[in-house]
Design a protein around this motif. Sequence first.
Motif, PDB file in Angstrom:
ATOM      1  N   VAL A   1      -0.142   5.044   6.057  1.00  0.00           N
ATOM      2  CA  VAL A   1      -0.139   5.081   4.588  1.00  0.00           C
ATOM      3  C   VAL A   1      -0.595   6.450   4.097  1.00  0.00           C
ATOM      4  CG1 VAL A   1      -1.184   4.126   2.502  1.00  0.00           C
ATOM      5  CG2 VAL A   1      -0.455   2.594   4.328  1.00  0.00           C
TER       6      VAL A   1
ATOM      7  N   GLY B   1       0.686   3.587  -3.136  1.00  0.00           N
ATOM      8  CA  GLY B   1       0.165   4.902  -2.777  1.00  0.00           C
ATOM      9  C   GLY B   1       1.166   6.016  -3.026  1.00  0.00           C
TER      10      GLY B   1
ATOM     11  N   ALA C   1       0.827  -1.211   0.000  1.00  0.00           N
ATOM     12  CA  ALA C   1       0.000   0.000   0.000  1.00  0.00           C
ATOM     13  C   ALA C   1       0.858   1.257   0.000  1.00  0.00           C
ATOM     14  CB  ALA C   1      -0.929  -0.014   1.222  1.00  0.00           C
TER      15      ALA C   1
ATOM     16  N   VAL D   1      -4.306  13.700  -3.789  1.00  0.00           N
ATOM     17  CA  VAL D   1      -3.942  13.373  -2.411  1.00  0.00           C
ATOM     18  C   VAL D   1      -3.895  14.610  -1.516  1.00  0.00           C
ATOM     19  CG1 VAL D   1      -2.112  12.418  -0.957  1.00  0.00           C
ATOM     20  CG2 VAL D   1      -2.629  11.348  -3.155  1.00  0.00           C
TER      21      VAL D   1
ATOM     22  N   LEU E   1       1.458   9.268   1.856  1.00  0.00           N
ATOM     23  CA  LEU E   1       0.922   9.778   0.593  1.00  0.00           C
ATOM     24  C   LEU E   1       0.952  11.301   0.565  1.00  0.00           C
ATOM     25  CD1 LEU E   1       0.005   6.839   0.142  1.00  0.00           C
ATOM     26  CD2 LEU E   1      -2.189   7.736  -0.659  1.00  0.00           C
TER      27      LEU E   1
END
Length: 229
Positions: free
Chosen positions: A191, A10, A6, A21, A195
């Motif tokens: 995560v 990501g 991820a 994002v 990002l």
Amino acid sequence: MPVLIAVVVGAALAFLAPRSVLWMRPALQPAFALTMLAVGTLVRPEQVRTFALTPLRPLSGLAGQYTIMPLTAWAISLLFDDPQVRTGIVLVGCMPGAMASNVMTVLLRGDLILSVTMTTLATLATPLVIAVWLPLLADTRMDVPVGAMAWNATWMVVLPVAAGIAFRTWRNDLSRRWDRTATLIASVAIVLIILVVVAANRERLATLGPQLALAMLGLNLAAYGLAFA
């Protein structure tokens, strides 16, 4: 492994399409606090009692972290001629362990209370570490906003962890389902943090040369190896 996948996928998405994002940027600091709150609820009262019997462990870990990392960073910085680059590398070596380390400790079933304590102490000690090591290793001085850093460390790390531990002490009968939920919350938060950081620093990352990227990789691998030894 799912968390690592991820993060990689990501980060690539955030780099290629940062606008998708960056709308989450205002939630960055609350995500830090949420991560530490969720991690705190995973610390059981018996772990706290056992940990209290060996109070020097986090101090020895902190001493190791803030000698091995800065000195390793300084050694690697000697490969570069640009004073700003050398200062930046040394500064990286003076940074505390990231909150992601706590999540990885949970996933790998490590000593969570030790990890959380070291993260907290290292974060609070960062202004002093920068003030001591940066002039010695990079011949540079910088104004460190001690008050702001201490407050951010308090509300994003210390208070959420303490609240999480207190909640677990109060409700020690929490089920394994809660443990899985808290781990998932912390993993997702980490995560999302990565990002947003990648998207916000896209231009800087695009100009990052392969030599500097290898230097950062070498810093982490060498420091981990020395710490393990």
